[in-house]
Motif scaffolding. Structure first.
Motif, PDB file in Angstrom:
ATOM      1  N   THR A   1     -11.442 -12.624 -15.087  1.00  0.00           N
ATOM      2  CA  THR A   1     -10.028 -12.459 -15.400  1.00  0.00           C
ATOM      3  C   THR A   1      -9.905 -11.785 -16.766  1.00  0.00           C
ATOM      4  O   THR A   1     -10.900 -11.587 -17.484  1.00  0.00           O
TER       5      THR A   1
ATOM      6  N   GLU B   1     -19.437 -16.929  -9.509  1.00  0.00           N
ATOM      7  CA  GLU B   1     -18.117 -16.530  -9.063  1.00  0.00           C
ATOM      8  C   GLU B   1     -18.196 -15.707  -7.770  1.00  0.00           C
ATOM      9  O   GLU B   1     -17.351 -15.849  -6.871  1.00  0.00           O
ATOM     10  N   ARG B   2     -19.198 -14.862  -7.677  1.00  0.00           N
ATOM     11  CA  ARG B   2     -19.367 -14.068  -6.454  1.00  0.00           C
ATOM     12  C   ARG B   2     -19.627 -14.986  -5.257  1.00  0.00           C
ATOM     13  O   ARG B   2     -19.134 -14.738  -4.146  1.00  0.00           O
TER      14      ARG B   2
ATOM     15  N   GLN C   1     -18.407 -17.823  -4.890  1.00  0.00           N
ATOM     16  CA  GLN C   1     -17.127 -18.453  -4.583  1.00  0.00           C
ATOM     17  C   GLN C   1     -16.079 -17.446  -4.098  1.00  0.00           C
ATOM     18  O   GLN C   1     -14.920 -17.804  -3.895  1.00  0.00           O
ATOM     19  N   GLY C   2     -16.489 -16.169  -3.945  1.00  0.00           N
ATOM     20  CA  GLY C   2     -15.559 -15.148  -3.486  1.00  0.00           C
ATOM     21  C   GLY C   2     -14.685 -14.585  -4.585  1.00  0.00           C
ATOM     22  O   GLY C   2     -13.637 -13.983  -4.316  1.00  0.00           O
ATOM     23  N   ARG C   3     -15.106 -14.780  -5.865  1.00  0.00           N
ATOM     24  CA  ARG C   3     -14.347 -14.246  -7.006  1.00  0.00           C
ATOM     25  C   ARG C   3     -15.303 -13.400  -7.851  1.00  0.00           C
ATOM     26  O   ARG C   3     -15.864 -13.877  -8.836  1.00  0.00           O
TER      27      ARG C   3
ATOM     28  N   LYS D   1     -12.424 -22.472 -16.528  1.00  0.00           N
ATOM     29  CA  LYS D   1     -13.739 -22.467 -15.897  1.00  0.00           C
ATOM     30  C   LYS D   1     -14.799 -21.733 -16.716  1.00  0.00           C
ATOM     31  O   LYS D   1     -15.943 -22.183 -16.824  1.00  0.00           O
TER      32      LYS D   1
ATOM     33  N   GLN E   1     -11.089 -14.215 -19.470  1.00  0.00           N
ATOM     34  CA  GLN E   1     -12.546 -14.351 -19.391  1.00  0.00           C
ATOM     35  C   GLN E   1     -13.240 -13.100 -19.925  1.00  0.00           C
ATOM     36  O   GLN E   1     -14.261 -13.190 -20.611  1.00  0.00           O
TER      37      GLN E   1
END
Length: 467
Positions: free
Chosen positions: A439, A430-431, A433-435, A84, A442
């Motif tokens: 990683t 990402e926030r 999307q709850g992430r 992603k 990333q």
């Protein structure tokens, strides 16, 4: 977005490929090529470019046919193959490349208009800024009326821009002189590879920007009437454009020497034809250039809007890019794109940034998506056990990597400066999307981008102090 009868057909897709590739770069090819290379190195450069770009076109065709569900193309291929965050960076880099290229074309429009109307010259910056506002937000209004309608208009501008280009090729072919063509064929020192190789490298950045747009049909794949048209339009559009480019740049060396061509102002093609048929030639080409640039502005704005919308729809860009209006136009993505275009245009107009500098930066920003698309093509070819496509994708990958090398370390670092803010945009998406965190992989990629961007900023700062 599903295929439907009201989608964009083959000619609309092919016109998007040709129309975005043939912008201002085509009209400045003679001078831009001659500034760093003689006839022989230019021929070698075109040979490398021709093979590399045709291989890349075949990769896009292969992926469009085997993975038609990957809409948005150049961004989706990187996401599917490498995750992603890499997909985001490909989309971000391509989005920036598109609107920075639009800024470059706007600066060239003003330089061309100054040939006819002195009020468009560089000293009338406020007037130029006012006209840029009308132009940029006029495009916003036009495209907001419908993406398909805008693509149909692009067909008209593409046909209109080809007329003066074909006439140019015919006229300089009649004026072609073999003695002029052979002057300093390999440069001033003759064929010495140590001198020829840097000349070949210098042609690569010029050819890169000339072919940015090859992915136009792939980016609009979600709006294609028939998905099989995407690959066909890409290959046919690329081959036709390649032949036109080669004839423009190579035949010009038979009209003027390298030294004469290198000294021509922008757009150099106008002054080559002026040397053949007089002032009428320059007038004809400048009019053709205005039509070409107008079409390119339309095409690039469509592509920038579409790539950011598709990425937002997939949850890779923030949700704000996703909203459609009643005409099914991604109006928020369009507005944000035009806002960035306007800000950078204002900066360029007041900082004397030239078309070549801006187009070079835009070209480098597009290289990362090209490289990852080619690499993903190799992965898909391996999975399909297609030896032919593995070879094709391998050559396309090597070509994209070669372009990164040939373009120069300075421009790569500048591109990383543009990529760095994208890290925070990705975190925002990402926030949503709850992430909220990167990683490990990333984070490593983000750190490399930030380090390169920091070094690039340091280099620009020290260069500014030296001046």
């Amino acid at each position: 977005m599903k295929q439907h009868s009201a989608g964009i057909g083959f000619f609309g897709l092919a016109a998007m490929v040709v129309g975005t590739m043939i912008g201002g770069g085509a009209f400045n090819l003679p001078g831009a090529m001659a500034q760093g290379a003689g006839v022989g190195p230019v021929l070698i450069g075109w040979g490398i470019t021709g093979v590399g770009m045709i291989m890349l076109a075949f990769v896009f065709q292969f992926l469009a046919n085997t993975r038609p569900e990957l809409e948005g193309g150049i961004y989706a291929y990187a996401r599917e193959g490498f995750g992603k965050f890499v997909g985001f960076n490909s989309g971000w880099g391509y989005w920036m490349s598109a609107w920075i290229g639009t800024v470059a074309n706007i600066t060239l429009i003003f330089s061309t208009l100054a040939y006819f109307f002195p009020i468009f010259s560089a000293e009338h910056r406020l007037f130029r800024l006012f006209v840029s506002v009308v132009l940029i937000w006029g495009l916003f209004w036009l495209i907001s009326r419908g993406m398909r309608e805008a693509a149909l208009l692009n067909i008209v501008t593409t046909i209109a821009k080809l007329v003066p280009i074909i006439l140019f090729i015919v006229l300089i072919l009649f004026a072609f002189k073999i003695d002029t063509f052979q002057v300093d064929f390999w440069g001033e020192t003759g064929f010495v590879w140590a001198d020829v190789f840097p000349q070949v490298k210098s042609t690569m950045l010029v050819t890169l920007w000339a072919f940015v747009g090859i992915e136009g049909a792939v980016v609009l794949s979600s709006r294609a009437r028939h998905k099989k048209d995407v690959g066909r339009a890409t290959v046919i559009g690329l081959i036709g454009t390649l032949l036109i480019y080669m004839m423009i740049s190579i035949f010009s060396f038979g009209v003027m020497t390298q030294e004469q061509l290198a000294a021509l102002p922008e757009p150099s093609m106008a002054y080559v034809l002026e040397a053949v048929v007089g002032p009428f030639g320059a007038t004809l080409i400048n009019i053709g250039l205005l039509v070409s640039l107008t079409g390119a502005l339309l095409g690039w704005t469509i592509l920038a809007t579409e790539i950011s919308y598709v990425a937002s729809r997939d949850g890779v860009f923030p949700k704000v890019f996703h909203r459609l209006n009643a005409n099914e136009t991604p109006v928020n993505a369009l507005f944000i794109t035009q806002a960035f275009t306007q800000v950078v245009t204002a900066i360029a107009l007041f900082s004397e940034q030239t078309y070549l500098v801006l187009s070079s930066i835009a070209g480098i920003a597009a290289l990362v998506p090209y490289l990852f698309s080619a690499l993903y093509g190799w992965m898909e070819a391996k999975r399909a056990t297609s030896l032919r496509m593995m070879v094709v994708s391998g050559i396309a990958s090597l070509y994209a990597a070669w372009l990164l090398y040939a373009s120069g370390f300075k421009y790569v670092l500048i591109a990383m400066i543009l990529y760095a803010p994208g890290i925070f945009v990705f975190l925002l998406a990402e926030r949503e999307q709850g992430r909220p965190f990167l990683t490990r992989t990333q984070s490593m990629i983000a750190l490399i981008i930030l380090l390169c961007a920091t070094y690039g900023i340091y280099g620009l700062w020290t260069a500014a102090i030296a001046l």
